[in-house]
Design a protein around this motif. Sequence first.
Motif, PDB file in Angstrom:
ATOM      1  N   ARG A 100      12.394  -6.220  -5.197  1.00 58.40           N
ATOM      2  CA  ARG A 100      13.356  -7.284  -5.492  1.00 58.40           C
ATOM      3  C   ARG A 100      13.017  -8.577  -4.758  1.00 58.40           C
ATOM      4  O   ARG A 100      13.226  -9.675  -5.295  1.00 58.40           O
ATOM      5  CB  ARG A 100      14.777  -6.821  -5.140  1.00 58.40           C
ATOM      6  N   LEU A 101      12.487  -8.475  -3.539  1.00 62.59           N
ATOM      7  CA  LEU A 101      12.071  -9.686  -2.830  1.00 62.59           C
ATOM      8  C   LEU A 101      10.883 -10.336  -3.539  1.00 62.59           C
ATOM      9  O   LEU A 101      10.862 -11.556  -3.750  1.00 62.59           O
ATOM     10  CB  LEU A 101      11.719  -9.355  -1.380  1.00 62.59           C
ATOM     11  N   ALA A 102       9.907  -9.538  -3.932  1.00 61.79           N
ATOM     12  CA  ALA A 102       8.756 -10.087  -4.655  1.00 61.79           C
ATOM     13  C   ALA A 102       9.194 -10.724  -5.970  1.00 61.79           C
ATOM     14  O   ALA A 102       8.719 -11.805  -6.347  1.00 61.79           O
ATOM     15  CB  ALA A 102       7.725  -8.988  -4.911  1.00 61.79           C
ATOM     16  N   SER A 103      10.119 -10.081  -6.670  1.00 65.10           N
ATOM     17  CA  SER A 103      10.602 -10.599  -7.949  1.00 65.10           C
ATOM     18  C   SER A 103      11.349 -11.910  -7.760  1.00 65.10           C
ATOM     19  O   SER A 103      11.173 -12.861  -8.527  1.00 65.10           O
ATOM     20  CB  SER A 103      11.494  -9.556  -8.618  1.00 65.10           C
ATOM     21  N   ARG A 104      12.183 -11.969  -6.734  1.00 70.51           N
ATOM     22  CA  ARG A 104      12.932 -13.199  -6.467  1.00 70.51           C
ATOM     23  C   ARG A 104      11.969 -14.346  -6.163  1.00 70.51           C
ATOM     24  O   ARG A 104      12.112 -15.460  -6.676  1.00 70.51           O
ATOM     25  CB  ARG A 104      13.902 -12.985  -5.300  1.00 70.51           C
ATOM     26  N   ARG A 105      10.978 -14.069  -5.329  1.00 71.88           N
ATOM     27  CA  ARG A 105      10.041 -15.116  -4.936  1.00 71.88           C
ATOM     28  C   ARG A 105       9.190 -15.562  -6.122  1.00 71.88           C
ATOM     29  O   ARG A 105       8.937 -16.756  -6.302  1.00 71.88           O
ATOM     30  CB  ARG A 105       9.167 -14.632  -3.776  1.00 71.88           C
ATOM     31  N   HIS A 106       8.773 -14.622  -6.938  1.00 71.69           N
ATOM     32  CA  HIS A 106       8.020 -14.987  -8.135  1.00 71.69           C
ATOM     33  C   HIS A 106       8.873 -15.848  -9.059  1.00 71.69           C
ATOM     34  O   HIS A 106       8.397 -16.846  -9.621  1.00 71.69           O
ATOM     35  CB  HIS A 106       7.565 -13.717  -8.857  1.00 71.69           C
ATOM     36  N   GLY A 107      10.152 -15.509  -9.190  1.00 74.87           N
ATOM     37  CA  GLY A 107      11.041 -16.243 -10.075  1.00 74.87           C
ATOM     38  C   GLY A 107      11.274 -17.674  -9.639  1.00 74.87           C
ATOM     39  O   GLY A 107      11.501 -18.547 -10.486  1.00 74.87           O
ATOM     40  N   ARG A 108      11.213 -17.939  -8.339  1.00 76.41           N
ATOM     41  CA  ARG A 108      11.442 -19.309  -7.864  1.00 76.41           C
ATOM     42  C   ARG A 108      10.136 -20.060  -7.586  1.00 76.41           C
ATOM     43  O   ARG A 108      10.154 -21.168  -7.040  1.00 76.41           O
ATOM     44  CB  ARG A 108      12.342 -19.302  -6.626  1.00 76.41           C
ATOM     45  N   GLY A 109       9.018 -19.456  -7.952  1.00 75.86           N
ATOM     46  CA  GLY A 109       7.744 -20.146  -7.835  1.00 75.86           C
ATOM     47  C   GLY A 109       7.086 -20.048  -6.482  1.00 75.86           C
ATOM     48  O   GLY A 109       6.102 -20.749  -6.220  1.00 75.86           O
ATOM     49  N   ALA A 110       7.594 -19.176  -5.601  1.00 78.06           N
ATOM     50  CA  ALA A 110       6.955 -18.976  -4.304  1.00 78.06           C
ATOM     51  C   ALA A 110       5.743 -18.067  -4.467  1.00 78.06           C
ATOM     52  O   ALA A 110       5.593 -17.367  -5.468  1.00 78.06           O
ATOM     53  CB  ALA A 110       7.949 -18.366  -3.313  1.00 78.06           C
ATOM     54  N   THR A 111       4.891 -18.072  -3.460  1.00 73.28           N
ATOM     55  CA  THR A 111       3.691 -17.256  -3.510  1.00 73.28           C
ATOM     56  C   THR A 111       4.060 -15.776  -3.538  1.00 73.28           C
ATOM     57  O   THR A 111       4.746 -15.287  -2.637  1.00 73.28           O
ATOM     58  CB  THR A 111       2.793 -17.538  -2.286  1.00 73.28           C
ATOM     59  N   PRO A 112       3.639 -15.035  -4.548  1.00 72.04           N
ATOM     60  CA  PRO A 112       3.937 -13.606  -4.596  1.00 72.04           C
ATOM     61  C   PRO A 112       2.995 -12.836  -3.682  1.00 72.04           C
ATOM     62  O   PRO A 112       1.947 -13.364  -3.269  1.00 72.04           O
ATOM     63  CB  PRO A 112       3.695 -13.243  -6.065  1.00 72.04           C
ATOM     64  N   PRO A 113       3.311 -11.591  -3.356  1.00 68.34           N
ATOM     65  CA  PRO A 113       2.355 -10.785  -2.591  1.00 68.34           C
ATOM     66  C   PRO A 113       1.091 -10.519  -3.406  1.00 68.34           C
ATOM     67  O   PRO A 113       1.111 -10.560  -4.640  1.00 68.34           O
ATOM     68  CB  PRO A 113       3.123  -9.485  -2.318  1.00 68.34           C
TER      69      PRO A 113
END
Length: 254
Positions: A100-113
Amino acid sequence: MTAYVERTADGAGLDSAPLRLFCFPHAGGGSSLYRTWQRALGPHTSVWPVLLPGRERRNREARFDELEPLIADLDAQLDEYLTEPHVFFGHSMGALLAYRLASRRHGRGATPPAALIVSGYSAPHLPPPLPPVEALDDAALIRLLTDLGGLPAPILEFPALLADALPVIRDDLRVCASDRGDDRPPLPCPIHVFGGDADPLVDELDLTAWREHTTAGGEVRILPGDHFSLLDRPDELLDHLRPLLRGYALHHFA
């Protein structure tokens, strides 16, 4: 350093490692689960255990019992440490948090793992593997956790320790039960999935279903053991993680 992440004694001086591994705990777990991992996975990987509020040195802080605010807080607090190449690992509840953290970050355009590594948890579009905690009184919860190997035998001999542990576990299980899913797109990073061949909570079909949540592939590996043996006796898991993480580290170092 944010209260969420800790470095093990073996991790001193490894800030120059090309890859960071953020490790998320199972329900009721703390950062101590991963204290031996740095020696096993270094020097190409630095291990960053994630310590949630309400346990170990953060035992006086209020716990979360809902998933969405916990993920939002993790995102805000860990953001400055996720600018370097990194991978998420999570076991059981930790797998849900990592995803869920990776998904949230991907959704807001942050660097994914660079990759997501999960173990012992059903794919997030499936029902949570544990029963609703509200349906279990303390005796039933203790029996369930004992059967799963989630309560070491010595803790059962100390009522005060058990009384401290059960509320933390209950709130963590409420976090899992509060997952409502979302319609966010699959992750652009690989998802590597591990499970135990004697895990009574999840089977290979539950684990294989994680493939629906990535566009970058991955694999499912079934190892000997039950739900908690992957962490209680992690040697075989670490034998798989070592070359996997080395590959990601070398890719980003090149």
